[in-house]
Design a protein around this motif. Structure first.
Motif, PDB file in Angstrom:
ATOM      1  N   GLU A  14      -8.069   2.762   3.081  1.00 37.27           N
ATOM      2  CA  GLU A  14      -9.524   2.872   2.924  1.00 37.27           C
ATOM      3  C   GLU A  14      -9.963   4.332   3.007  1.00 37.27           C
ATOM      4  N   GLU A  15      -9.141   5.155   3.623  1.00 35.99           N
ATOM      5  CA  GLU A  15      -9.448   6.566   3.818  1.00 35.99           C
ATOM      6  C   GLU A  15      -9.238   7.391   2.546  1.00 35.99           C
ATOM      7  N   GLY A  16      -8.171   7.096   1.829  1.00 30.13           N
ATOM      8  CA  GLY A  16      -7.853   7.865   0.634  1.00 30.13           C
ATOM      9  C   GLY A  16      -6.430   7.622   0.194  1.00 30.13           C
ATOM     10  N   ILE A  17      -5.921   8.551  -0.592  1.00 32.21           N
ATOM     11  CA  ILE A  17      -4.552   8.447  -1.101  1.00 32.21           C
ATOM     12  C   ILE A  17      -3.721   9.553  -0.446  1.00 32.21           C
ATOM     13  N   HIS A  18      -2.591   9.165   0.123  1.00 29.83           N
ATOM     14  CA  HIS A  18      -1.679  10.085   0.797  1.00 29.83           C
ATOM     15  C   HIS A  18      -0.494  10.320  -0.136  1.00 29.83           C
ATOM     16  N   VAL A  19      -0.191  11.577  -0.379  1.00 28.47           N
ATOM     17  CA  VAL A  19       0.967  11.927  -1.202  1.00 28.47           C
ATOM     18  C   VAL A  19       1.876  12.784  -0.338  1.00 28.47           C
ATOM     19  N   SER A  20       3.148  12.377  -0.243  1.00 29.84           N
ATOM     20  CA  SER A  20       4.069  13.165   0.571  1.00 29.84           C
ATOM     21  C   SER A  20       5.404  13.329  -0.148  1.00 29.84           C
ATOM     22  N   THR A  21       5.993  14.474   0.081  1.00 34.50           N
ATOM     23  CA  THR A  21       7.335  14.794  -0.395  1.00 34.50           C
ATOM     24  C   THR A  21       8.139  15.152   0.845  1.00 34.50           C
ATOM     25  N   PRO A  22       9.429  15.391   0.730  1.00 39.02           N
ATOM     26  CA  PRO A  22      10.183  15.822   1.918  1.00 39.02           C
ATOM     27  C   PRO A  22       9.653  17.127   2.524  1.00 39.02           C
ATOM     28  N   HIS A  65       8.173  11.364  -4.690  1.00 39.59           N
ATOM     29  CA  HIS A  65       6.938  11.356  -3.916  1.00 39.59           C
ATOM     30  C   HIS A  65       6.773   9.986  -3.280  1.00 39.59           C
ATOM     31  N   ASN A  66       6.185   9.973  -2.118  1.00 45.36           N
ATOM     32  CA  ASN A  66       5.760   8.721  -1.524  1.00 45.36           C
ATOM     33  C   ASN A  66       4.248   8.717  -1.588  1.00 45.36           C
ATOM     34  N   VAL A  67       3.697   7.652  -2.135  1.00 42.54           N
ATOM     35  CA  VAL A  67       2.243   7.536  -2.283  1.00 42.54           C
ATOM     36  C   VAL A  67       1.788   6.340  -1.457  1.00 42.54           C
ATOM     37  N   ASN A  68       0.823   6.569  -0.567  1.00 42.16           N
ATOM     38  CA  ASN A  68       0.207   5.510   0.235  1.00 42.16           C
ATOM     39  C   ASN A  68      -1.278   5.516  -0.049  1.00 42.16           C
ATOM     40  N   ALA A 128       0.814  -1.213   0.000  1.00 40.78           N
ATOM     41  CA  ALA A 128       0.000   0.000   0.000  1.00 40.78           C
ATOM     42  C   ALA A 128       0.851   1.269   0.000  1.00 40.78           C
ATOM     43  N   SER A 129       2.071   1.180  -0.476  1.00 40.14           N
ATOM     44  CA  SER A 129       2.963   2.329  -0.474  1.00 40.14           C
ATOM     45  C   SER A 129       3.973   2.200  -1.607  1.00 40.14           C
ATOM     46  N   ALA A 130       4.302   3.321  -2.223  1.00 37.84           N
ATOM     47  CA  ALA A 130       5.306   3.301  -3.288  1.00 37.84           C
ATOM     48  C   ALA A 130       6.023   4.643  -3.340  1.00 37.84           C
ATOM     49  N   ASP A 131       7.287   4.603  -3.665  1.00 40.13           N
ATOM     50  CA  ASP A 131       8.073   5.805  -3.914  1.00 40.13           C
ATOM     51  C   ASP A 131       8.120   6.017  -5.418  1.00 40.13           C
ATOM     52  N   ILE A 132       7.733   7.201  -5.860  1.00 38.68           N
ATOM     53  CA  ILE A 132       7.688   7.480  -7.293  1.00 38.68           C
ATOM     54  C   ILE A 132       8.367   8.808  -7.594  1.00 38.68           C
ATOM     55  N   GLU A 133       8.779   8.938  -8.835  1.00 42.00           N
ATOM     56  CA  GLU A 133       9.255  10.206  -9.361  1.00 42.00           C
ATOM     57  C   GLU A 133       8.552  10.391 -10.699  1.00 42.00           C
ATOM     58  N   LEU A 134       7.810  11.467 -10.823  1.00 42.95           N
ATOM     59  CA  LEU A 134       7.042  11.699 -12.044  1.00 42.95           C
ATOM     60  C   LEU A 134       7.954  12.141 -13.180  1.00 42.95           C
ATOM     61  N   LEU A 167      -7.235  19.007 -12.441  1.00 42.81           N
ATOM     62  CA  LEU A 167      -5.947  18.482 -12.014  1.00 42.81           C
ATOM     63  C   LEU A 167      -6.075  16.987 -11.757  1.00 42.81           C
ATOM     64  N   PHE A 168      -4.945  16.311 -11.667  1.00 46.75           N
ATOM     65  CA  PHE A 168      -4.955  14.880 -11.414  1.00 46.75           C
ATOM     66  C   PHE A 168      -3.716  14.489 -10.641  1.00 46.75           C
ATOM     67  N   ILE A 169      -3.790  13.334 -10.016  1.00 49.81           N
ATOM     68  CA  ILE A 169      -2.642  12.730  -9.358  1.00 49.81           C
ATOM     69  C   ILE A 169      -2.272  11.523 -10.199  1.00 49.81           C
ATOM     70  N   ALA A 170      -1.065  11.492 -10.705  1.00 49.12           N
ATOM     71  CA  ALA A 170      -0.611  10.380 -11.539  1.00 49.12           C
ATOM     72  C   ALA A 170       0.260   9.444 -10.707  1.00 49.12           C
ATOM     73  N   VAL A 171      -0.019   8.144 -10.835  1.00 44.80           N
ATOM     74  CA  VAL A 171       0.813   7.121 -10.200  1.00 44.80           C
ATOM     75  C   VAL A 171       1.269   6.179 -11.313  1.00 44.80           C
ATOM     76  N   PRO A 172       2.501   6.332 -11.781  1.00 43.14           N
ATOM     77  CA  PRO A 172       2.985   5.491 -12.882  1.00 43.14           C
ATOM     78  C   PRO A 172       3.052   4.023 -12.466  1.00 43.14           C
ATOM     79  N   LYS A 173       2.561   3.158 -13.340  1.00 44.77           N
ATOM     80  CA  LYS A 173       2.536   1.733 -13.023  1.00 44.77           C
ATOM     81  C   LYS A 173       3.921   1.110 -12.995  1.00 44.77           C
ATOM     82  N   HIS A 174       4.869   1.644 -13.760  1.00 43.99           N
ATOM     83  CA  HIS A 174       6.198   1.033 -13.731  1.00 43.99           C
ATOM     84  C   HIS A 174       6.938   1.334 -12.433  1.00 43.99           C
TER      85      HIS A 174
END
Length: 183
Positions: free
Chosen positions: A112-120, A106-109, A12-18, A149-156
């Motif tokens: 059930e509540e929603g999607i959390h997006v955090s940066t440093p 970005h860290n994306v979690n 339920a968590s991933a580190d991404i860079e857009l 606007l949108f929040i993108a979470v790349p599948k790769h």
């Protein structure tokens, strides 16, 4: 380039860079969710009948000649979705490149509540009920906000378990899946 930085991350968590590809794919899903076939059909009717009705309403004898412009009108109707796609993608990429915070890791979690997006520097919780819709294609999940606007979470950036976990979390939430325009 977007990469998964932590191969042992929880499902339920991933580190991404857009990157440009993720922004382009997310913007494409956003645009396709906003275009509605009924509005496009109204545009088609307006393009074909608008000049005729305007000239006829003014009592112009050229009203019947406005119907001979149909080849030009047909070209406009066919090109319109592609022009919108080109302009929207260009605008989204310019916005992305002008916003340095979007280009950080970005860290994306998801819960059930929603999607959390955090940066440093910042954190944000987007509750499922506050989002407008979600969509996915072969390369990205896009979470569409009420504003354009949108929040993108790349599948790769996600492992197979994370993709399944995110999809299951979103499908069990109150968030609806976006209806996408074909082009």
């Amino acid at each position: 380039m977007a990469t998964l930085r932590s191969p042992t991350a929880s499902p339920a968590s991933a580190d991404i860079e857009l990157d440009d590809a993720a922004i382009t794919a997310g913007n494409n899903l956003l645009r396709r969710s906003q275009l509605k076939i009924t509005y496009y059909l109204l545009f088609v009717v307006a393009v074909f009948l608008g000049p005729f009705l305007l000239l006829w309403g003014l009592g112009s004898p050229a009203a019947s000649k406005s119907l001979t412009m149909w080849p030009l009108q047909a070209i406009l109707v066919v090109l319109y979705p592609f022009l919108v796609k080109w302009a929207a993608t260009r605008r989204a990429l310019q916005y992305f490149k002008s916003w340095p915070a979007a280009q950080r890791h970005h860290n994306v979690n998801w819960t059930e509540e929603g999607i959390h997006v955090s940066t440093p520097d910042s954190q944000a919780l987007y509750r499922w009920e506050s989002l407008k819709a979600w969509a996915e294609d072969a390369t990205v999940f896009a979470f569409i906000l009420p504003a354009p606007l949108f929040i993108a979470v790349p599948k790769h950036c996600l492992s197979d378990d994370q993709i399944v976990s995110l999809r299951n979390c979103v499908e069990t939430s109150s968030l609806k899946k976006a209806v996408l325009f074909p082009v």
